[in-house]
Structure formats: structure tokens, C-alpha cells
Enzyme design. Structure first.
Site, short mmCIF file in Angstrom:
data_model
loop_
_atom_site.label_atom_id
_atom_site.label_comp_id
_atom_site.label_asym_id
_atom_site.label_seq_id
_atom_site.Cartn_x
_atom_site.Cartn_y
_atom_site.Cartn_z
N ASP A 1 0.87 -1.18 0.00
CA ASP A 1 0.00 0.00 0.00
C ASP A 1 0.91 1.23 0.00
O ASP A 1 1.59 1.52 1.00
CB ASP A 1 -0.89 -0.03 1.25
CG ASP A 1 -1.88 1.13 1.28
OD1 ASP A 1 -1.69 2.12 0.55
OD2 ASP A 1 -2.85 1.05 2.08
N HIS A 2 0.91 1.96 -1.13
CA HIS A 2 1.85 3.07 -1.29
C HIS A 2 1.56 4.22 -0.33
O HIS A 2 2.41 5.10 -0.12
CB HIS A 2 1.83 3.57 -2.74
CG HIS A 2 3.15 4.07 -3.22
ND1 HIS A 2 4.07 4.69 -2.38
CD2 HIS A 2 3.73 4.05 -4.46
CE1 HIS A 2 5.14 5.02 -3.08
NE2 HIS A 2 4.97 4.64 -4.35
N ARG A 3 0.38 4.25 0.27
CA ARG A 3 0.08 5.28 1.25
C ARG A 3 0.89 5.07 2.53
O ARG A 3 1.08 6.01 3.32
CB ARG A 3 -1.42 5.27 1.58
CG ARG A 3 -2.32 5.57 0.41
CD ARG A 3 -3.78 5.36 0.75
NE ARG A 3 -4.06 3.98 1.15
CZ ARG A 3 -5.27 3.51 1.45
NH1 ARG A 3 -6.31 4.35 1.40
NH2 ARG A 3 -5.44 2.26 1.80
#
Length: 452
Positions: A424-426
Site C-alpha cells: 500500500d503506497h500510502r
């Protein structure tokens, strides 16, 4: 005064439940804590217990109905009490009148203030208490003949539903599940012998789209009267999988990192561990241990996305994906970084076995901080797994295969394995995920690091 029995939230994510079977019949005497019914939640089959004592005056819904949380199921009271206000439900399981819906209590309202706390719900088994009366099997939502006419059959909820839809008597079906339990695959051959079907009619097995053979049930069509397709209603677990995956693959900005690991030394170490030992350690157990130790070194990957903040966990709880009859469930190995390989091996086998029997408690499949999904045993080289929110990462494990590679200045056959991490790039940046994979690869290629 009559007490209303409602559909309780038996798991943290439950929004509705399917009433599998009534354990108490109308007119039965009920004590506090008695099991009233079996309910299929989004993850398991649980017991619904009585919160009040008295007589079970009325079943408001039939076995097989899917009912939202907090809606009315039955009424407990004293003989002669008026229960007319609880009468009449639509086939969907909702109350038949707006007035009845407006007066519907929450689960906490079922219990008088003087009553002791309700006992915890536990995963249901197929064993009956000696004092319990057998209950009728489902037959397309209608009441069947009294259960005394047929012996009790051990069967999974999905097998019961399919049997009801196809008109198959479970008494005559030989079960291949644990302890002779009838599961969905046992009905594929039994359907051809269902009442009203000609023995000469050919039986054709038609795999459902998206259902790999051996993992989820196939529909059996016999003759032309069955039509061109068969619709099977969604189970609670399949509804949950669909909802959660839609929450993940759409909104979550995901990227993938793949690394190839030399498994030669860890394979040799495992063979040495297995020699003369009763406890069997699988490659998956070793990977779970390595993942847990790598997460300890890279806490940025051991995190949850929480909309307005990121939760970085100081504890490592590894979820392991287990294929069950109707889909997938992720039991959790808690504090996996602090456990030995022997402990992880024993716990993973126990959790996987009870997951397939739908006997896990909610606390055993919730609260994971990172997931591992292994399809190597199914001969898959590599794949990408979908993140299980709110977790920020999941590791997809492929098969171990002998591959010609450069080693020691020559070409040699080495056992190799591919790992793909979904991030999850967040929460996880590219370099952060890459450093985690590098640490994990180093541990697997130098297995002494796992016991150091």
C-alpha cells in the site's frame, strides 16, 4: 413479558447472518446460555445462545434465511403469552411490518439488567448435546418432516444448502470431510441419484466461472431439464471476500516488488530438522518465521492504514491465507517473531484445520499486521496477492523449483523461489518495501539467522 431473540453480531465484521439450523424448537424449554441456533457469519459457523429463560414460543424466521444484525429471529416467554406482534416476515428475513421493525431491540436489550453476562459464542460443531432435540433439515426454506424420521448427518453449511437446492437426501451421501462430514464435493456425484431424476440422464460437471477445480464447489447438471446454468446463492464468507477485496483493489494504491530467493540452504536445514522429529516444519512455517523477524527490523511494513493516521505496530501478528470450502480465511499467528519454528508449525496446522471446519473464533482470524499467501504447493511460480485492509502489505509465495543458475563460477541446479510483495503506497514506499524484501531474502538464504 416475552423476550425477543435477535440476530447478534457474532464477529467484529458481521453485518448479517444466515440461520443454518434451529437447535431449539417451538415449545421447548430454554435456559440462559442454551444454544438456540447455528448461524453462519462472514467467517465461521457460530452458536446463538439464549439471553433469557422460558419457553421458545415462536420461530419468526425459517432455517436458511439470511437476516441482518439486530433483526428478530424468535420469541421467548411463558406459555400463553401473546406473540402476535412478532408474526409475519417476508422471505428476505425482514419483518413484515414497519411497526415491528420500529420496536425491534438491539442485542444488548435482550438481557435484563439482573441477568449475568452472556457466555461467549464459540464455533459450532456437529455434535449434539444429549438433551437437545434434533431439528428438521432445510428444504428450500420450507419446514421438512420431523427430524426424528431421519438420523442426524454431519455436513457443512454449504453442503446442506446445495443438497436442499438439488433435492439430495444427505442420509445417503458418504462424507469425505473430517470425521465423515459431508462437504460440497461429495454432492457432485450424489446429485445424479436425487429423487425424480432418471438414472439414464447423463451427469455433466460444469465449473463455475472463476472457481478453480478442487477449491470451490462446481454445479452438477443432469439432463436438459436443469437448464443452461445453475445459480448458487452467495455464502456469508463469499459476500465478505467480495466486499473486502473491492475495498482493497480499487481505493488502495498498490505496487508490487518481486525477488527470487535461493532456497537451497533452507531446504537442507529443513530436511535436517525433520530427521527423527515428530513435529513437521513446512516451508510455509519457515517463511512465516522469517517474515515476522524481518518485520521486526522494518516496522514501517508492519502497519495499518487508518484513514487519518498510520498505525505502526510494536507487535508482529502474521496472517496466513488458508483456502476453505467456500473461499479464503486468514488465521493469525500472534507474536510470530517471538515463537520458535516448532511452535509456529503446531499452531499453523491447528489453525488451518479448524479454519477448514469453520470452527475459528473471531479473535483467531482478526488483528493481523501483515499477511502471507502461499500457492507454491499448487505449482504456481509467482502471483500477486490482494492486500487485506487495513494491513499495508501481503507477501505472495511461489513454488520452490530447481533452476539452472550461475553459482560458484559455474552453472548449477539450485532450488529457487519467487516472492512478490504487494504494498500500500500510502504506507510503504518503494525503497522501504525493497529493504524489507532484501532482509527477508537474506534470512531465507542464511537460515541460521532464524534461530540466532
Amino acid at each position: 413479558m416475552p423476550t425477543k431473540v435477535v440476530m447478534e453480531a457474532l464477529s467484529p465484521t458481521m453485518e448479517e447472518g444466515r440461520l443454518v439450523e434451529w437447535k431449539k424448537q417451538e415449545g421447548d424449554t430454554v435456559a440462559v446460555g442454551d444454544v438456540l441456533a447455528e448461524v453462519e457469519t462472514d467467517k465461521a459457523v457460530m452458536e446463538l445462545v439464549a439471553r433469557a429463560a422460558g419457553t421458545l414460543l415462536k420461530h419468526v424466521v425459517e432455517a436458511g434465511a439470511t437476516v441482518p444484525v439486530s433483526e428478530l429471529l424468535a420469541v421467548i416467554g411463558e406459555a400463553g403469552d401473546d406473540v402476535s406482534g412478532a408474526a409475519g416476515r417476508e422471505p428476505s428475513g425482514r419483518l413484515g411490518s414497519k411497526e415491528a421493525q420500529a420496536t425491534q431491540p438491539s442485542p444488548s436489550q435482550n438481557r435484563p439488567a439482573s441477568m449475568p453476562p452472556a457466555p461467549p459464542a464459540s464455533a459450532a460443531t456437529e455434535e449434539r448435546r444429549p438433551s437437545e432435540k434434533p431439528s428438521p433439515r432445510e428444504d428450500n426454506g420450507a419446514k421438512a418432516a420431523p427430524a426424528s424420521a431421519s438420523p442426524r448427518v454431519k455436513a457443512s453449511p454449504l453442503a446442506r444448502r446445495i443438497a436442499a437446492e438439488r433435492g439430495v437426501d444427505l442420509v445417503g451421501v458418504t462424507g469425505s470431510g473430517p470425521e465423515g462430514r459431508v462437504v460440497a464435493r461429495d454432492l457432485e456425484t450424489a446429485a445424479a441419484a436425487a429423487p425424480g431424476r432418471s438414472a439414464a440422464s447423463p451427469s455433466v460437471t460444469v465449473p463455475q466461472p472463476g472457481r478453480p477445480e478442487g477449491t470451490r464447489p462446481a454445479a452438477s447438471l443432469s439432463g436438459s431439464a436443469a437448464g443452461p446454468y445453475t445459480d448458487i446463492p452467495l455464502s456469508q464468507i463469499r459476500k465478505t471476500i467480495a466486499r473486502r477485496l473491492a475495498q482493497s483493489i480499487g481505493p488502495v494504491p498498490t505496487f508490487y516488488l518481486t525477488s527470487e530467493v535461493d532456497m537451497e540452504r533452507v531446504s537442507e536445514a529443513r530436511e535436517a530438522m525433520l530427521a527423527g522429529q515428530e513435529a513437521k516444519v513446512s516451508f510455509n512455517d519457515i517463511i512465516i518465521k522469517a517474515v515476522a523477524m524481518a518485520l521486526r527490523q522494518h516496522p514501517a511494513c508492519n502497519a495499518w492504514w487508518q484513514d487519518d493516521h498510520i498505525r505502526y505496530w510494536n507487535e508482529v501478528h502474521v496472517s496466513m491465507a488458508v483456502a476453505v470450502e467456500e473461499g479464503l480465511i486468514t488465521p493469525v499467528i500472534r507474536h510470530a517473531d517471538q515463537k520458535t519454528l516448532r511452535e509456529i508449525a503446531g499452531e499453523s496446522r491447528d489453525l488451518a484445520a479448524r479454519a477448514r471446519e469453520r470452527r475459528l473464533k473471531p479473535e483467531e482470524y482478526t488483528g493481523g499486521t501483515f499477511s502471507v499467501s502461499n500457492l507454491g504447493m499448487l505449482d504456481i511460480d509467482e502471483f500477486t496477492a490482494i492486500i487485506n485492509p487495513p494491513e499495508a502489505g501481503i507477501l505472495a509465495v511461489g513454488r520452490i523449483a530447481e533452476t539452472p543458475v550461475a553459482h560458484g563460477g559455474a552453472v548449477a541446479l539450485r532450488r529457487r523461489m519467487r516472492l512478490t510483495m504487494s504494498c500500500d503506497h500510502r504506507v510503504i514506499d518503494g525503497a522501504t518495501g525493497a529493504q524489507f524484501l532484501k532482509t527477508l531474502k537474506g534470512m531465507l538464504e542464511n537460515p541460521l539467522a532464524l534461530v540466532w
